[in-house]
Design an enzyme around this catalytic site. Structure first.
Site, PDB file in Angstrom:
ATOM      1  N   GLN A  92       1.993 -21.518  -3.083  1.00 27.98           N
ATOM      2  CA  GLN A  92       2.227 -22.972  -3.050  1.00 27.98           C
ATOM      3  C   GLN A  92       1.122 -23.715  -2.302  1.00 27.98           C
ATOM      4  O   GLN A  92       1.138 -24.937  -2.236  1.00 27.98           O
ATOM      5  CB  GLN A  92       3.603 -23.289  -2.439  1.00 27.98           C
ATOM      6  CG  GLN A  92       3.770 -22.934  -0.978  1.00 27.98           C
ATOM      7  CD  GLN A  92       4.176 -21.474  -0.768  1.00 27.98           C
ATOM      8  OE1 GLN A  92       3.984 -20.615  -1.627  1.00 27.98           O
ATOM      9  NE2 GLN A  92       4.752 -21.196   0.397  1.00 27.98           N
ATOM     10  N   TYR A  93       0.176 -22.976  -1.730  1.00 32.05           N
ATOM     11  CA  TYR A  93      -0.948 -23.637  -1.047  1.00 32.05           C
ATOM     12  C   TYR A  93      -2.190 -23.691  -1.943  1.00 32.05           C
ATOM     13  O   TYR A  93      -3.265 -24.097  -1.496  1.00 32.05           O
ATOM     14  CB  TYR A  93      -1.268 -22.935   0.273  1.00 32.05           C
ATOM     15  CG  TYR A  93      -0.069 -22.778   1.191  1.00 32.05           C
ATOM     16  CD1 TYR A  93       0.811 -23.853   1.399  1.00 32.05           C
ATOM     17  CD2 TYR A  93       0.202 -21.575   1.832  1.00 32.05           C
ATOM     18  CE1 TYR A  93       1.923 -23.708   2.217  1.00 32.05           C
ATOM     19  CE2 TYR A  93       1.311 -21.433   2.659  1.00 32.05           C
ATOM     20  CZ  TYR A  93       2.162 -22.489   2.845  1.00 32.05           C
ATOM     21  OH  TYR A  93       3.256 -22.349   3.650  1.00 32.05           O
ATOM     22  N   ARG A 121       4.915 -32.768  -6.924  1.00 25.22           N
ATOM     23  CA  ARG A 121       4.868 -32.408  -5.508  1.00 25.22           C
ATOM     24  C   ARG A 121       3.794 -33.282  -4.848  1.00 25.22           C
ATOM     25  O   ARG A 121       2.872 -33.762  -5.521  1.00 25.22           O
ATOM     26  CB  ARG A 121       4.489 -30.935  -5.342  1.00 25.22           C
ATOM     27  CG  ARG A 121       4.562 -30.459  -3.904  1.00 25.22           C
ATOM     28  CD  ARG A 121       4.044 -29.032  -3.728  1.00 25.22           C
ATOM     29  NE  ARG A 121       4.167 -28.611  -2.341  1.00 25.22           N
ATOM     30  CZ  ARG A 121       3.509 -27.587  -1.798  1.00 25.22           C
ATOM     31  NH1 ARG A 121       2.674 -26.871  -2.549  1.00 25.22           N
ATOM     32  NH2 ARG A 121       3.679 -27.269  -0.526  1.00 25.22           N
ATOM     33  N   HIS A 122       3.904 -33.446  -3.539  1.00 23.81           N
ATOM     34  CA  HIS A 122       2.843 -34.144  -2.801  1.00 23.81           C
ATOM     35  C   HIS A 122       1.535 -33.351  -2.881  1.00 23.81           C
ATOM     36  O   HIS A 122       1.530 -32.164  -3.209  1.00 23.81           O
ATOM     37  CB  HIS A 122       3.257 -34.344  -1.346  1.00 23.81           C
ATOM     38  CG  HIS A 122       3.609 -33.056  -0.654  1.00 23.81           C
ATOM     39  ND1 HIS A 122       2.648 -32.155  -0.260  1.00 23.81           N
ATOM     40  CD2 HIS A 122       4.802 -32.512  -0.347  1.00 23.81           C
ATOM     41  CE1 HIS A 122       3.241 -31.110   0.278  1.00 23.81           C
ATOM     42  NE2 HIS A 122       4.550 -31.286   0.230  1.00 23.81           N
ATOM     43  N   ARG A 125      -1.877 -30.710   2.031  1.00 29.60           N
ATOM     44  CA  ARG A 125      -1.589 -31.226   3.363  1.00 29.60           C
ATOM     45  C   ARG A 125      -2.058 -30.240   4.421  1.00 29.60           C
ATOM     46  O   ARG A 125      -2.387 -29.094   4.134  1.00 29.60           O
ATOM     47  CB  ARG A 125      -0.076 -31.454   3.530  1.00 29.60           C
ATOM     48  CG  ARG A 125       0.757 -30.206   3.236  1.00 29.60           C
ATOM     49  CD  ARG A 125       2.128 -30.271   3.870  1.00 29.60           C
ATOM     50  NE  ARG A 125       3.044 -29.230   3.423  1.00 29.60           N
ATOM     51  CZ  ARG A 125       3.018 -27.963   3.822  1.00 29.60           C
ATOM     52  NH1 ARG A 125       2.086 -27.537   4.682  1.00 29.60           N
ATOM     53  NH2 ARG A 125       3.901 -27.094   3.361  1.00 29.60           N
ATOM     54  N   THR A 128       2.511 -27.382   8.229  1.00 31.65           N
ATOM     55  CA  THR A 128       3.636 -28.061   8.875  1.00 31.65           C
ATOM     56  C   THR A 128       3.480 -27.900  10.391  1.00 31.65           C
ATOM     57  O   THR A 128       2.767 -27.008  10.865  1.00 31.65           O
ATOM     58  CB  THR A 128       4.970 -27.441   8.424  1.00 31.65           C
ATOM     59  OG1 THR A 128       4.907 -26.029   8.644  1.00 31.65           O
ATOM     60  CG2 THR A 128       5.214 -27.719   6.950  1.00 31.65           C
ATOM     61  N   ARG A 205       4.339 -37.900   3.771  1.00 29.24           N
ATOM     62  CA  ARG A 205       3.320 -37.337   2.881  1.00 29.24           C
ATOM     63  C   ARG A 205       3.693 -37.475   1.405  1.00 29.24           C
ATOM     64  O   ARG A 205       2.826 -37.509   0.537  1.00 29.24           O
ATOM     65  CB  ARG A 205       3.026 -35.874   3.218  1.00 29.24           C
ATOM     66  CG  ARG A 205       4.171 -34.905   2.986  1.00 29.24           C
ATOM     67  CD  ARG A 205       3.693 -33.460   3.132  1.00 29.24           C
ATOM     68  NE  ARG A 205       4.745 -32.483   3.072  1.00 29.24           N
ATOM     69  CZ  ARG A 205       5.388 -31.982   4.112  1.00 29.24           C
ATOM     70  NH1 ARG A 205       5.101 -32.412   5.326  1.00 29.24           N
ATOM     71  NH2 ARG A 205       6.322 -31.075   3.956  1.00 29.24           N
ATOM     72  N   HIS A 398       9.081 -32.321  -3.117  1.00 25.98           N
ATOM     73  CA  HIS A 398       8.518 -31.158  -2.412  1.00 25.98           C
ATOM     74  C   HIS A 398       8.595 -29.898  -3.286  1.00 25.98           C
ATOM     75  O   HIS A 398       9.382 -29.837  -4.224  1.00 25.98           O
ATOM     76  CB  HIS A 398       9.328 -30.879  -1.149  1.00 25.98           C
ATOM     77  CG  HIS A 398       9.316 -31.976  -0.149  1.00 25.98           C
ATOM     78  ND1 HIS A 398       8.326 -32.125   0.785  1.00 25.98           N
ATOM     79  CD2 HIS A 398      10.186 -32.984   0.077  1.00 25.98           C
ATOM     80  CE1 HIS A 398       8.585 -33.165   1.549  1.00 25.98           C
ATOM     81  NE2 HIS A 398       9.710 -33.719   1.145  1.00 25.98           N
TER      82      HIS A 398
END
Ligand SMILES: *[C@@H]1O[C@H](CO)[C@@H](O)[C@H](O)[C@H]1NC(C)=O
Ligand SMILES: *[C@@H]1O[C@H](CO)[C@@H](O)[C@H](O)[C@H]1NC(C)=O
Ligand SMILES: *[C@@H]1O[C@H](CO)[C@@H](O)[C@H](O)[C@H]1NC(C)=O
Ligand SMILES: *[C@@H]1O[C@H](CO)[C@@H](O)[C@H](O)[C@H]1NC(C)=O
Ligand SMILES: *[C@@H]1O[C@H](CO)[C@@H](O)[C@H](O)[C@H]1NC(C)=O
Ligand SMILES: *[C@@H]1O[C@H](CO)[C@@H](O)[C@H](O)[C@H]1NC(C)=O
Ligand SMILES: *[C@@H]1O[C@H](CO)[C@@H](O)[C@H](O)[C@H]1NC(C)=O
Ligand SMILES: *[C@@H]1O[C@H](CO)[C@@H](O)[C@H](O)[C@H]1NC(C)=O
Length: 504
Positions: A92-93, A121-122, A125, A128, A205, A398
């Site tokens: 997911q990254y 999805r955003h 980023r 977290t 975000r 998300h």
């Protein structure tokens, strides 16, 4: 004029929801924190005004084919080009990329798109908040214990950990601008004449991603000589607050009995299979660091995070500590987390996506929402906040919530339960992997098609440009079903999933 006026996000939008999970206490267990996905942490950060906005700007378009090899995800005029052998396997990254499709993603000949909805999805980023604390502490420990760095590891002695927390990076903002441009261009026949109705989950975000997407959409429309639709920026949007106090189909906190622990257990099994060899290699190059398998995952995470923290997506040194087999194993690790934590493999994963699917049915059919799960009936019964007569819709959310929704739609119902001990390629999982489904700036398109050879409209779904053949509705060779059959196939959602089990 198509009425995007009401609900414009005030510039000073303030977060009121302050759920208590996973933010302040840095010594809480890592698993707790990962379950929370740091989704709540930002609320506090934003409230504290720690919003980092990088004000660089560069214009890019959109990339369709496989990117060439290059050491940065650089801007070619069409989009970000990242090294696909590495950056397509960051779970997911991964920065968004166009996933290969067995069925052509182009609009089928003889058909016109009459409806298009994106669920996005955003963009990319920073880590977290909970993760950024973990990474910072790990590097401090390494730097204070290691006296001799192996080849390829010497950069660590000089490395200063400086990643922020939770917010989009400039790269991530630009991904969303690109996504808005792409949506405009893909659906030009519709976008020329109407604007999307936009909703966003409330975390900063996500809201910013929606704003950047609409900026891209607006920019593409301004550049389109064939439209004279008046178009003013910013567009209005419905913001739905996150947290367990709210019914929100773009952020599911309402099902208290649900848990992503099964995802963590599955990951732990796979970690023991693939990571020891890597950990051993890291320890040999970082004598004294005494790294664990979890630390190895943190080292791997630092590759995507440092890469997307660079405005041009320059590949981080951390990426070069691992080879492509290592990245495939890492990608699978992330896929297990999504499958068993939020997808078909989770007892309540699909159920949490039910409300959104019932909203989708309402939009596709033009009939009122029927749902008794996590929809907000106040919002969904008002044409101001849930119109039914639009041709274009854009929702922002998300990765975990999107995983729930894909599961509620049954999009990966053909996928066998993922093995915890043997890696399965995305082909083997029928297209399910964290990087194929929910990378940064991921997007699902749901289209209605009017085709000459059929009286009834057809429905098609694409996830990151890959056509996902629909299930259980008489799908044709182009992955489509007739609208009525598609709605019939969504009985899981229409029946409320297992919502009754959400509060047991
Ligand atoms: C990290 O910070 C130190 C002290 O500020 C500085 O001397 C060093 O050059 C920095 N390292 C890098 C790689 O920027
Ligand atoms: C993304 O949106 C934010 C907030 O509206 C804005 O400050 C930023 O400049 C935008 N980024 C890009 C790359 O356009
Ligand atoms: C539903 O939406 C309305 C209108 O925004 C809001 O006032 C209310 O708090 C929401 N209710 C829940 C349970 O989310
Ligand atoms: C993988 O692990 C999860 C969590 O323990 C378990 O529920 C699931 O059945 C396992 N999958 C397989 C294929 O054994
Ligand atoms: C290395 O870490 C393990 C636990 O992860 C610990 O049991 C062991 O004592 C540590 N070894 C050294 C030399 O610090
Ligand atoms: C919010 O969801 C709960 C649980 O499904 C439901 O009982 C309640 O009526 C919903 N509230 C609104 C405003 O829709
Ligand atoms: C997907 O599988 C689930 C579980 O078997 C089932 O309830 C659901 O109806 C299926 N969805 C579709 C679209 O076939
Ligand atoms: C598609 O749109 C074009 C232009 O509006 C129209 O001429 C054509 O008949 C449409 N085709 C179908 C199958 O609706």
């Amino acid at each position: 004029m198509d009425g995007l006026r009401a609900w414009a996000a005030p510039a000073s939008y303030k977060y009121t929801a302050l759920p208590e999970r996973g933010s302040r206490d840095a010594v809480r267990t890592r698993r707790d924190k990962e379950q929370a996905d740091g989704n709540r942490a930002i609320i506090k950060l934003a409230a504290a005004g720690l919003v980092i906005v990088v004000a660089l700007y560069f214009v890019v378009g959109y990339m369709k084919s496989d990117p060439p090899q290059s050491d940065s995800c650089d801007d070619s005029g069409h989009g970000f080009h990242c090294r696909p052998d590495i950056s397509h396997f960051w779970g997911q990254y991964s920065p968004f990329y166009s996933v290969k499709s067995d069925i052509s993603p182009s609009t089928p000949k003889g058909c016109n798109v009459t409806f298009a909805q994106v669920l996005s999805r955003h963009g990319a980023r920073d880590p977290t908040l909970s993760k950024t604390v973990i990474y910072g502490a790990l590097l401090a420990r390494v730097q204070s214990t290691v006296t001799h760095y192996g080849k390829d590891f010497t950069f660590l002695s000089e490395y200063n950990y400086s990643l922020g927390a939770d917010q989009l990076t400039h790269f991530g903002q630009q991904e969303m601008v690109n996504s808005g441009i792409h949506f405009y261009n893909r659906y030009k026949d519709l976008t020329r004449n109407s604007s999307p109705f936009v909703r966003s989950a409330g975390q900063y975000r996500v809201v910013e991603s929606a704003q950047n997407w609409t900026q891209g959409f607006h920019q593409a429309r301004l550049a389109d000589k064939h439209t004279d639709l008046p178009d003013t920026y910013p567009y209005g949007m419905v913001l739905i607050p996150e947290g367990s106090a709210f019914n929100n189909t773009l952020s599911h906190d309402l099902c208290s009995a649900s848990s992503s622990a099964k995802g963590s257990s599955a990951q732990a099994v796979w970690l023991d299979v693939f990571a020891p060899r890597l950990t051993e290699r890291l320890n040999a190059n970082l004598p004294g660091a005494n790294l664990t398998n979890s630390d190895t995952i943190a080292f791997m995470d630092l590759c995507p995070f440092n890469t997307v923290a660079n405005a041009d997506g320059k590949l981080s040194h951390f990426c070069k500590l691992f080879d492509s087999d290592d990245w495939h194993a890492y990608d699978y690790y992330q896929s297990l987390g999504k499958w068993y934590g939020f997808g078909n493999g989770n007892p309540l994963g699909p159920t949490k996506g039910v409300g959104y699917v019932n909203e989708l049915i309402a939009r596709l059919t033009g009939e009122a929402v029927v749902d008794h799960t996590n929809t907000n009936s106040t919002l969904d019964s008002s044409p101001e906040t849930f119109p039914l007569d639009r041709a274009l819709y854009a929702d922002f959310s998300h990765d975990n919530d999107m995983s729930n929704i894909f599961a509620a739609m049954g999009l990966y119902n053909e996928t066998e339960p993922l093995s915890n001990t043997t890696k399965v390629s995305p082909k083997g999982t029928k297209g399910f992997s964290a990087s194929w489904t929910v990378p940064f700036a991921a997007r699902m398109y749901v289209e209605k098609l009017s085709c000459g050879d059929s009286d009834e409209e057809m429905v098609r779904v694409l996830i990151n440009d890959r056509v996902i053949p629909l299930q259980n509705c008489g799908v044709d060779e182009l992955g489509r079903c007739e609208l009525g059959n598609f709605v019939d196939s969504l009985s899981f959602a229409r029946d409320g999933g297992h919502w009754d089990k959400c509060f047991e």
